[in-house]
Enzyme design. Structure first.
Site, PDB file in Angstrom:
ATOM      1  N   HIS A 436      24.668  28.519  21.687  1.00 22.59           N
ATOM      2  CA  HIS A 436      24.568  29.952  21.961  1.00 22.59           C
ATOM      3  C   HIS A 436      24.350  30.148  23.451  1.00 22.59           C
ATOM      4  O   HIS A 436      23.964  29.225  24.170  1.00 22.59           O
ATOM      5  CB  HIS A 436      23.424  30.590  21.165  1.00 22.59           C
ATOM      6  CG  HIS A 436      22.069  30.060  21.516  1.00 22.59           C
ATOM      7  ND1 HIS A 436      21.325  30.563  22.569  1.00 22.59           N
ATOM      8  CD2 HIS A 436      21.334  29.068  20.983  1.00 22.59           C
ATOM      9  CE1 HIS A 436      20.190  29.894  22.639  1.00 22.59           C
ATOM     10  NE2 HIS A 436      20.161  28.981  21.698  1.00 22.59           N
ATOM     11  N   SER A 438      22.745  32.180  26.885  1.00 24.51           N
ATOM     12  CA  SER A 438      21.597  32.925  27.401  1.00 24.51           C
ATOM     13  C   SER A 438      21.604  32.762  28.913  1.00 24.51           C
ATOM     14  O   SER A 438      22.613  32.983  29.558  1.00 24.51           O
ATOM     15  CB  SER A 438      20.290  32.421  26.769  1.00 24.51           C
ATOM     16  OG  SER A 438      20.087  31.048  27.085  1.00 24.51           O
ATOM     17  N   HIS A 578      -6.983  11.137  22.310  1.00 22.41           N
ATOM     18  CA  HIS A 578      -6.237  12.369  22.553  1.00 22.41           C
ATOM     19  C   HIS A 578      -5.546  12.266  23.911  1.00 22.41           C
ATOM     20  O   HIS A 578      -5.923  11.453  24.744  1.00 22.41           O
ATOM     21  CB  HIS A 578      -7.155  13.594  22.518  1.00 22.41           C
ATOM     22  CG  HIS A 578      -8.280  13.542  23.503  1.00 22.41           C
ATOM     23  ND1 HIS A 578      -9.433  12.823  23.265  1.00 22.41           N
ATOM     24  CD2 HIS A 578      -8.422  14.079  24.735  1.00 22.41           C
ATOM     25  CE1 HIS A 578     -10.248  12.943  24.297  1.00 22.41           C
ATOM     26  NE2 HIS A 578      -9.665  13.691  25.201  1.00 22.41           N
ATOM     27  N   SER A 580      -3.680  13.806  27.555  1.00 25.45           N
ATOM     28  CA  SER A 580      -3.641  14.767  28.655  1.00 25.45           C
ATOM     29  C   SER A 580      -3.340  13.984  29.923  1.00 25.45           C
ATOM     30  O   SER A 580      -2.641  12.977  29.898  1.00 25.45           O
ATOM     31  CB  SER A 580      -4.976  15.526  28.751  1.00 25.45           C
ATOM     32  OG  SER A 580      -4.879  16.518  29.747  1.00 25.45           O
TER      33      SER A 580
END
Length: 894
Positions: A436, A438, A578, A580
């Site tokens: 598509h 844009s 975790h 980061s």
């Protein structure tokens, strides 16, 4: 040889002239071998020996010297006398700095007569400062082994193939960007090591190295490899790990002697079945399993497709179910495969200037193109449409990659992108496939490595720095999740410059992210290299800090006490659950988080330079341009013929995306007709890799003596200060000062404004003129006078684009010599009088201004015409003609 030993200080303790201990003799002098790289003053010993026993020294066949020696240059002049020399080692790395790191040697060149060493077969120049390969090396007829690793080579000589007897060549850890075609002439080459360079492509001639048994191309920026590698029938080991490969030729599987093929840490989405079947292929660290659109459509179908070439004025084209290939004037290309659109579809396109409020660049991104808008938005195609977008080469280190970014209406996202550089034009093109339309633009971002983490665990490397590893143990997750890794190398010089502390060191900055909000079930093991100059031997653990940063890098927390740190000679290893930012620092500072935040804020922006120049022939025009720091000199050199400068203090270091204002003091005011002028100031926001350029026109009031008021233009971050010290240029302090630069304005002699007196002016009188027609709007005599006032030194090119001949231009210049104003007026009104009856003359004037690079005047003419058109419509409406015309039309229709 006993006398040589005496001169080298190898007497035994009894004072007898013998070699003493056999071990010591073997380490320095053995028959025709002379090992002096183990002595800190080896060159001095060699010179002394050469002076007193030259006859014996010239018989030496094997010589080792340290290039960290301060007497190396003097020693080099003596080496060509060693006619029997077969092996020469001039390596650096023997000395270490205060942090324990190996220091490169001082060797930058070799004497011209070095090429006379006809017996030399082995030459080792590793760990030096060579930026180019000395030409004399190419004249060594017997050279078979050449090592130039750990230097600063950017390219190899075009005639490198003259080393016809070369069997081993190592240039690892340099900065090579390409290879000469003559490398294919090295028919005897068996081992070629080009790892850890910046190679983006290989010449087809590499396939002529028929005797090559080992080829190491790891740690480069290769997007593909030539099919000719399948000709290397003797090849046993091929190292291609840590590149940007998106595909590999299936023909590599046919190499009869291949026993190792390393494809780890690339961008391979799919691997040919023939390659996968090989038992010795290594493919970890690739995003396998995802489909990768082909750069080239099937050639049999594309040959039959309709081709559309659009001119610069066109803004749309039609796509049918048969498909087509489209080339825009700006170089953007499209491929619509057959069946992509079921019904005929009109596609509209335009190029937009990036708005910083809309185009939100992420940390460490660089904008490389304008914004391409394609309409209708969100139109769904039946098959993927391919787009090729030219972009400005980022000129950034190898830790960056180029991607096409698209806007969904709510947010920007990156598309799978492949880049290609045309060999002849060296233009860069980014390719992507979409379903598509844009908005699209091209950006440079930090290299991104990603992988799927299964329940049984995996290993993820960084292609920028293979020393950085993330190890996922078995059972780390229940459901497979996607993990991304980015690395930002930080040099010790940058840290020292920003922190003003020579004691601070930092590792590369590591950014980890995942597509899951759930922490890992087991700790993930991270390996980071120790900061530069720090090893396991000299490590002071009290100075080492592990920092954890948030997603925006706004806060940095010291988590050293929260993790278990393990150290090797080169690495620090710790575990997290975790993801980061993670950063390893070596410093005596106590509040390390604040320092890291300051450093990161500087690292996330790219330095650019702002320059301000004046036109030589029209000092009322000031050119403002912002360019990358490394392009300042070429830009100034290119502009120096037309512009004056650089003036004192007119070149300023800035950061990408930074906003600043231009304000004029001491009576100088900006032309208030400019649409981007607000409250007497101009505001600019620059991106470093765009050719941002603006021209400001300054006007001057008249003082009591009737002379032009001289003044200056100053540039500021943020708001303009209320009071500006007169000696501001002498008291500017540091990068945090609001004031950036002051450019003195040298105004010409005061002359009457051309639009103040429409009658006789400077010896000219003009009859009334009305160009155009009432419906499209007129250009009046006053309008032409206003336009002439802004033409300046471009009048000749404008005249030629308007259709005047070279003879007419020369005659106008000669008749009005030494008066630029008369030249401009004569040219413009001569053309106007000849074309006053032509209804399309105004369009020709606008086109001529654009072709001459004067878009500002073209915009002014279009604004005048638009205003005239509006006034004409209002007048018709006011007298009621519009209604009568409508009534007549209705009557005719009946």
């Amino acid at each position: 040889m006993q006398k040589m030993a005496e001169l080298l200080g190898l007497r035994d303790e009894c004072g007898e002239g013998t070699l003493g201990a056999p071990a010591l003799a073997g380490s320095c002098l053995a028959d025709n071998r002379l090992n002096l790289d183990v002595y800190p003053d080896g060159c001095r010993r060699f010179l002394q020996l050469f002076k007193e026993q030259q006859g014996e020294v010239v018989q030496v066949e094997f010589l080792r010297l340290s290039s960290n020696d301060c007497l190396l240059d003097t020693t080099l002049d003596s080496l060509p006398h060693l006619k029997h020399l077969k092996s020469l080692v001039l390596k650096g790395g023997h000395a270490r700095d205060e942090f324990g790191s190996c220091q490169h040697g001082s060797l930058t060149s070799l004497p011209p007569d070095f090429g006379n060493l006809s017996c030399l077969t082995h030459l080792d120049l590793s760990f030096n400062r060579l930026s180019t390969l000395p030409n004399c090396i190419l004249r060594l007829p017997s050279l078979s082994v050449l090592l130039v690793s750990h230097n600063s080579l950017v390219t190899l000589p075009e005639d490198f193939g003259h080393l016809s007897k070369l069997t081993f060549f190592s240039a690892m850890k340099n900065q090579l960007k390409d290879l000469p075609q003559s490398i294919g002439e090295l028919s005897m080459l068996q081992d070629l090591d080009l790892s850890e360079n910046a190679l983006e492509l290989l010449p087809e001639e590499v396939g002529n190295l028929h005797n090559c048994t080992e080829l190491d191309l790891s740690g480069n920026r290769l997007l593909n490899i030539p099919d000719s590698l399948a000709n290397l029938k003797s090849l046993r080991r091929l190292h291609l790990h840590s590149n940007l490969l998106v595909t590999v030729p299936a023909s590599l599987a046919n190499l009869p002697n291949l026993s190792r093929l390393d494809l780890q840490n690339n961008c391979l989405r799919a691997i040919p079945a023939e390659i996968q079947a090989l038992p010795f292929v290594h493919v970890r660290g690739n995003p396998l399993g995802e489909t990768e659109p082909s750069l080239q459509a099937d050639k049999s179908s594309t040959r039959k497709l309709k081709r559309l070439f659009l001119a610069s004025g066109e803004g749309s084209f039609t796509v049918t179910s048969e498909g087509c290939r489209v080339v825009l004037a700006c170089g953007i290309r499209f491929y619509f495969p057959p069946g992509a659109a079921s019904d005929p579809l009109r596609i509209h396109f335009r190029s937009l200037t990036p708005d910083p409020q809309w185009v939100k660049l992420r940390h460490h991104d660089v904008l490389l193109s304008a914004v391409l808008e394609l309409q209708p938005h969100r139109v769904q195609f039946q098959q993927e449409v391919q787009i090729w977008m030219p972009y400005i080469s980022p000129q950034t280190p190898h830790q960056h990659e180029v991607v096409v970014r698209t806007f969904s209406g709510h947010s920007w996202s990156d598309l799978k992108t492949r880049v290609k550089r045309k060999r002849k034009s060296k233009k860069c093109v980014a390719h992507c496939c979409v379903l598509h339309f844009s908005w699209f633009l091209v950006v440079s971002r930090l290299v991104q490595n990603e992988c799927k983490v299964p329940a049984e665990g995996t290993l993820l490397f960084s292609s920028v720095d293979p020393n950085i590893k993330v190890i996922f143990p078995p059972g780390v997750t229940k459901e497979p999740r996607s993990v991304k890794l980015q690395v930002l190398p930080v040099s010790a010089e940058e840290i020292q410059e920003i922190t003003a502390n020579a004691g601070c060191r930092a590792s590369p900055l590591l950014y980890l992210s995942q597509d899951s909000m759930v922490d890992f079930l087991k700790p993930v093991r991270i390996q980071l290299p120790l900061p530069p100059g720090v090893t396991g031997l000299n490590l002071d653990q009290s100075r080492l800090h592990i920092l954890h940063g948030d997603l925006e890098g706004q806060t940095w927390n010291d988590i050293t006490s929260e993790v278990v740190l393990e150290f090797t000679h080169l690495y620090a290893v710790f575990e997290v659950t975790h993801f980061s930012w993670y950063w390893l620092w070596y410093t005596t500072k106590t509040y390390i988080g604040g320092i890291a935040k300051k450093v990161y804020e500087r690292l996330r922006l790219y330095q650019v330079n702002f320059i301000a120049l004046q036109r030589k022939k029209d000092p009322e025009q000031v050119l403002l341009q912002c360019v990358p720091k490394h392009k300042v000199e070429p830009v100034l050199k290119k502009l120096q013929d037309r512009y004056r400068g650089p003036e004192p203090s007119d070149m300023v270091e800035m950061f990408e995306g930074e906003q600043f204002f231009a304000a004029f003091e001491r009576g100088i005011s900006i032309d208030m007709d400019r649409p981007d002028c607000v409250d007497g100031r101009l505001s600019f926001i620059f991106y470093s890799h765009l050719k941002n350029m603006k021209e400001i026109y300054v006007t001057s009031p008249v003082d009591r003596k009737g002379q032009a008021v001289k003044g200056q233009v100053s540039f500021y971050r943020g708001a303009v200060p209320d009071n500006i010290p007169e000696d501001a240029s002498r008291r500017r302090k540091g990068p945090d000062s609001l004031w950036l630069a002051t450019l003195p304005i040298k105004l010409p002699q005061l002359k009457p404004r051309w639009d103040e007196n429409p009658g006789p002016l400077n010896g000219f009188s003009f009859p009334p003129l009305n160009l155009g027609n009432a419906e499209t709007g007129y250009l009046t005599q006053a309008n032409l006078l206003s336009i002439a006032r802004r033409v300046g030194a471009d009048w000749q090119s404008i005249g030629l684009n308007l259709g005047l001949t070279y003879q007419q231009i020369e005659r106008i210049g000669y008749n009005n010599r030494e008066d630029l104003n008369k030249q401009i007026l004569d040219m413009l009104f001569s053309w106007a009088q000849q074309n006053s009856e032509d209804p399309g003359c105004v369009s020709k004037l606008i086109a001529a201004m654009k072709e001459s690079g004067r878009q500002d005047i073209a915009d002014e003419v279009e604004a005048i015409i638009e205003l005239g058109r509006q006034k004409y419509s209002e007048s018709i409406r006011r007298v009621g003609l519009e209604q009568e015309s409508s009534t007549e039309d209705s009557a005719i229709a009946m």
